[in-house]
Design a protein around this motif. Structure first.
Motif, PDB file in Angstrom:
ATOM      1  N   GLY A 150      -0.397   1.870   1.731  1.00 62.18           N
ATOM      2  CA  GLY A 150       0.695   1.193   2.417  1.00 62.18           C
ATOM      3  C   GLY A 150       0.244  -0.016   3.205  1.00 62.18           C
ATOM      4  N   ASP A 151      -0.987   0.014   3.685  1.00 62.47           N
ATOM      5  CA  ASP A 151      -1.527  -1.078   4.486  1.00 62.47           C
ATOM      6  C   ASP A 151      -2.055  -2.196   3.583  1.00 62.47           C
ATOM      7  OD1 ASP A 151      -2.625  -1.990   7.253  1.00 62.47           O
ATOM      8  OD2 ASP A 151      -4.377  -2.083   5.922  1.00 62.47           O
ATOM      9  N   ASN A 152      -1.737  -3.450   3.928  1.00 62.52           N
ATOM     10  CA  ASN A 152      -2.145  -4.582   3.098  1.00 62.52           C
ATOM     11  C   ASN A 152      -3.662  -4.700   2.974  1.00 62.52           C
ATOM     12  OD1 ASN A 152       0.472  -5.382   2.513  1.00 62.52           O
ATOM     13  ND2 ASN A 152       0.611  -6.763   4.274  1.00 62.52           N
ATOM     14  N   GLU A 153      -4.373  -4.475   4.073  1.00 62.79           N
ATOM     15  CA  GLU A 153      -5.826  -4.556   4.037  1.00 62.79           C
ATOM     16  C   GLU A 153      -6.412  -3.468   3.144  1.00 62.79           C
ATOM     17  OE1 GLU A 153      -7.653  -4.658   7.852  1.00 62.79           O
ATOM     18  OE2 GLU A 153      -6.591  -6.462   8.509  1.00 62.79           O
ATOM     19  N   GLU A 154      -5.828  -2.268   3.205  1.00 64.51           N
ATOM     20  CA  GLU A 154      -6.290  -1.174   2.351  1.00 64.51           C
ATOM     21  C   GLU A 154      -5.997  -1.494   0.883  1.00 64.51           C
ATOM     22  OE1 GLU A 154      -7.681   2.287   3.130  1.00 64.51           O
ATOM     23  OE2 GLU A 154      -8.449   0.722   4.442  1.00 64.51           O
ATOM     24  N   LYS A 157      -8.635  -3.825  -0.239  1.00 64.51           N
ATOM     25  CA  LYS A 157      -9.937  -3.147  -0.258  1.00 64.51           C
ATOM     26  C   LYS A 157     -10.103  -2.289  -1.502  1.00 64.51           C
ATOM     27  CE  LYS A 157     -12.691   0.130   2.502  1.00 64.51           C
ATOM     28  NZ  LYS A 157     -12.708   0.947   3.748  1.00 64.51           N
ATOM     29  N   TYR A 158      -9.036  -1.632  -1.948  1.00 64.74           N
ATOM     30  CA  TYR A 158      -9.139  -0.674  -3.047  1.00 64.74           C
ATOM     31  C   TYR A 158      -8.652  -1.221  -4.391  1.00 64.74           C
ATOM     32  CZ  TYR A 158     -10.527   3.094   0.067  1.00 64.74           C
ATOM     33  OH  TYR A 158     -11.221   3.874   0.956  1.00 64.74           O
ATOM     34  N   PHE A 159      -8.266  -2.497  -4.433  1.00 69.05           N
ATOM     35  CA  PHE A 159      -7.766  -3.034  -5.697  1.00 69.05           C
ATOM     36  C   PHE A 159      -8.934  -3.441  -6.587  1.00 69.05           C
ATOM     37  CE2 PHE A 159      -6.093  -6.151  -8.665  1.00 69.05           C
ATOM     38  CZ  PHE A 159      -4.949  -5.506  -9.103  1.00 69.05           C
ATOM     39  N   SER A 160      -9.016  -2.789  -7.750  1.00 69.83           N
ATOM     40  CA  SER A 160     -10.090  -3.054  -8.702  1.00 69.83           C
ATOM     41  C   SER A 160      -9.636  -4.076  -9.729  1.00 69.83           C
ATOM     42  CB  SER A 160     -10.491  -1.749  -9.403  1.00 69.83           C
ATOM     43  OG  SER A 160     -11.312  -2.002 -10.517  1.00 69.83           O
ATOM     44  N   THR A 167      -8.047   1.801  -6.986  1.00 69.90           N
ATOM     45  CA  THR A 167      -8.897   2.878  -7.470  1.00 69.90           C
ATOM     46  C   THR A 167      -9.919   3.336  -6.436  1.00 69.90           C
ATOM     47  OG1 THR A 167     -10.616   1.399  -8.366  1.00 69.90           O
ATOM     48  CG2 THR A 167      -8.771   1.962  -9.827  1.00 69.90           C
ATOM     49  N   PHE A 168     -10.380   4.577  -6.647  1.00 70.58           N
ATOM     50  CA  PHE A 168     -11.582   5.085  -6.003  1.00 70.58           C
ATOM     51  C   PHE A 168     -12.714   4.967  -7.018  1.00 70.58           C
ATOM     52  CE2 PHE A 168      -8.511   7.803  -3.581  1.00 70.58           C
ATOM     53  CZ  PHE A 168      -8.873   7.390  -2.304  1.00 70.58           C
TER      54      PHE A 168
END
Length: 307
Positions: A150-154, A157-160, A167-168
């Motif tokens: 939900g957070d833009n920074e997250e 951070k997690y966009f591959s 992704t993880f």
């Protein structure tokens, strides 16, 4: 008795398909999990100051064995907690609570890797690290889709870029023949490169340890990699043969990652709380070690087992 437990008891050969373990391994796991749970409850009771005698309150609808099987069924099949509750004759919230109660107990009981299994004893860890230098370990990583943060920074951070999704990323290091998982790193952001993950966890091994990787590990002196195709050129026939031979030796890590992914909670989009991702993946790696008989309960480890 729940229908699933009854089915397992009447058809023990189908246990592997249902929960990912052989029937005998399931019984062994249940026995050890019950003992660990009993010890934890006894410790909690010893710290309580009671006004009335213990043992009161509502009794659980599911036996300990059924609760453990419910947790394993979720990891293997990743059904909804609503459907899981129907299958075991409890409410959706009870199924959810049961899973969240037993997951950390299984995680504690099942070391996810050889290094984790021996790390509590520093002398054993040093011996194992030294023995491992006799082998060229195989390293690889994989990504798993997760729910959009939900957070833009997250989100960033997690966009591959490789997967065009959030992704993880996890890294797995195995023995050359795949007979054991040596080390695992789980739950890193999808944007992190393979070589960065490796370098951040390099201290888990002896400085002389060698590895076999893929093209994502180019630039790391300790990792042997296949020959990269030059820009606007083709590999020679000898180079292609060399890469084919190289891939045949690395195939064991693909088999081991596949063993992890038979648990659908690893294969499909991860829908649990993202904070639980590492715990879930490491628990499953412990289950895989039990499945391939690299892990024996109660825990035992010796230098001879590596030879």
């Amino acid at each position: 008795m729940s229908d699933i437990l009854k089915h397992i008891e009447e058809n023990p050969k189908e246990t592997r398909r249902l929960i990912g373990l052989e029937y005998e391994q399931l019984q062994q796991l249940i026995e050890n999990a019950e003992q660990l749970n009993y010890e934890k409850q006894a410790l909690r009771e010893s710290k309580k100051i009671r006004i009335i005698a213990g043992g009161g309150g509502r009794k659980p609808k599911l036996s300990v064995k059924e609760q453990i099987i419910l947790t394993l069924v979720y990891l293997r099949q990743m059904t909804t907690f609503q459907l899981l509750g129907i299958q075991f004759g409890v409410s959706e919230s009870t199924a959810n609570d049961t899973f969240n109660y037993w997951l950390p107990i299984l995680r504690e009981l099942l070391p996810c890797s050889l290094l984790e299994q021996v790390k509590k004893n520093e002398s054993d860890l040093i011996v194992v690290q030294e023995i491992l230098t006799e082998y060229e370990l195989i390293v690889d990583s994989y990504e798993q889709f997760r729910e959009r943060p939900g957070d833009n920074e997250e989100q960033e951070k997690y966009f591959s870029g490789k997967k065009s999704n959030h992704t993880f990323k996890s890294q797995i290091i195995i023995m050359p023949d795949g007979r054991d998982i040596v080390d695992v790193v789980a739950g890193e952001p999808g944007t992190k490169s393979d070589i960065t993950m490796f370098r951040e966890n390099r201290d888990n091994f002896d400085p002389k340890q060698s590895f076999k990787g893929d093209l994502g590990d180019l630039g790391e002196d300790l990792i042997d990699t296949p020959i990269k195709k030059p820009r606007n050129k083709e590999l020679t026939s000898d180079q292609k043969k060399s890469n084919k031979a190289f891939s045949s030796k690395r195939i064991f890590v693909e088999h081991r990652i596949r063993s992890v992914k038979i648990f659908r909670v690893v294969q499909d989009r991860f829908r649990l709380n993202p904070k639980k991702y590492e715990q879930v993946i490491l628990t499953i790696c412990g289950l895989v070690r039990l499945r391939i008989r690299a892990l024996i309960l109660p825990l035992e480890i010796s230098a001879m087992s590596l030879g």
